[in-house]
Every structure is written in C-alpha cells, then in structure tokens.
Scaffold this motif. Structure first.
Motif, mmCIF file in Angstrom:
data_model
loop_
_atom_site.group_PDB
_atom_site.id
_atom_site.type_symbol
_atom_site.label_atom_id
_atom_site.label_comp_id
_atom_site.label_asym_id
_atom_site.label_seq_id
_atom_site.Cartn_x
_atom_site.Cartn_y
_atom_site.Cartn_z
ATOM 1 N N ASP A 78 14.276 79.810 71.628
ATOM 2 C CA ASP A 78 15.354 80.340 70.963
ATOM 3 C C ASP A 78 16.429 81.422 71.194
ATOM 4 O O ASP A 78 16.510 82.421 71.714
ATOM 5 C CB ASP A 78 15.064 80.549 69.893
ATOM 6 N N ALA A 79 17.605 80.718 72.231
ATOM 7 C CA ALA A 79 18.308 81.689 72.590
ATOM 8 C C ALA A 79 18.873 82.748 71.683
ATOM 9 O O ALA A 79 18.981 84.058 72.906
ATOM 10 C CB ALA A 79 19.868 80.632 73.527
ATOM 11 N N GLU A 80 19.735 82.436 71.084
ATOM 12 C CA GLU A 80 20.157 83.029 70.186
ATOM 13 C C GLU A 80 18.735 84.438 70.134
ATOM 14 O O GLU A 80 19.249 86.608 70.438
ATOM 15 C CB GLU A 80 20.304 83.221 68.991
ATOM 16 N N GLY A 81 17.878 84.279 69.823
ATOM 17 C CA GLY A 81 16.494 85.486 69.617
ATOM 18 C C GLY A 81 16.381 85.870 70.886
ATOM 19 O O GLY A 81 16.089 87.428 70.790
ATOM 20 N N PHE A 82 15.821 85.512 71.171
ATOM 21 C CA PHE A 82 16.050 85.908 73.084
ATOM 22 C C PHE A 82 16.810 87.145 73.797
ATOM 23 O O PHE A 82 16.398 87.970 73.374
ATOM 24 C CB PHE A 82 15.936 84.715 74.184
ATOM 25 N N PHE A 83 18.143 86.394 73.208
ATOM 26 C CA PHE A 83 19.097 87.780 73.945
ATOM 27 C C PHE A 83 19.577 88.545 72.762
ATOM 28 O O PHE A 83 19.584 89.544 73.718
ATOM 29 C CB PHE A 83 20.950 86.406 73.793
ATOM 30 N N ALA A 84 18.663 89.059 71.576
ATOM 31 C CA ALA A 84 18.704 89.475 70.807
ATOM 32 C C ALA A 84 18.180 90.428 70.858
ATOM 33 O O ALA A 84 18.242 92.105 71.119
ATOM 34 C CB ALA A 84 18.642 89.412 69.361
ATOM 35 N N GLU A 85 16.882 90.530 70.917
ATOM 36 C CA GLU A 85 15.346 91.164 71.780
ATOM 37 C C GLU A 85 15.665 91.391 73.108
ATOM 38 O O GLU A 85 15.305 92.564 73.210
ATOM 39 C CB GLU A 85 14.178 89.753 72.130
#
Length: 99
Positions: A78-85
C-alpha cells in the motif's frame, strides 16, 4: 510476451504425415480445428524449448510460479500507507536529532 494486436495470417507447410496426424486428431475431437491443433503444437514446442533452456520442466515451473507470484496484487505494498509511515519515521528522526 507482447503479441500483435492484429496478427497477419501465416501459411505453414507440414509434411503429409504431420498434416494427416493433426487432421486425425481434429476428427477425434482433440482439437476443434487445424488452426487450434497447430497452435497447440507450437505452444508445446515453445514449452519444451523453454524447459530445455531452464534445465528441466521442474525448474521452468518454479520460475513461472515465481513470476506469477510477483504479479500477485495481494503482495503489492500500500504505497500511501508505506510512504506515510516512512515520512513519520523520518520526522521522528529529524525531531530527535534537533532535540
């Protein structure tokens, strides 16, 4: 493998024995047409050649399974979740370095 969108017809010359064998297989119901029979035989030839290149059909099957697993959408990140983390972790490190 990319295939042409509109493939051009191709003529194939078979030995009389091969033509007779394929026609007999169509008549037995193994294939619905000579076109299908020739396509199936070419696919089988391509498989055997690939297996030979890979060092056997077992190795080819493992390779194909690995390729299929790579294309499995369930393994995508999940790109959005990955980059948010990632951003949150970087912000924490930045704040800690200032503090």
């Amino acid at each position: 493998m990319n295939k042409p969108v509109h493939p051009a017809p191709v003529a194939v010359t078979l030995t009389p024995d091969d033509a007779f064998d394929l026609q007999a297989r169509v008549e037995r119901g193994e294939f619905t047409s000579l076109d299908e029979a020739v396509s199936a035989e070419l696919a089988e030839l391509n498989y055997r050649r690939a297996a030979e290149v890979m060092g056997g059909s077992e190795k080819l099957e493992r390779f194909l399974d690995a390729l299929e697993a790579e294309d499995d959408p369930s393994t995508d990140v999940d790109a959005e979740g990955f980059f948010a983390e990632l951003r949150a972790g970087l912000k924490e490190r930045l704040d800690a370095s200032r503090g």
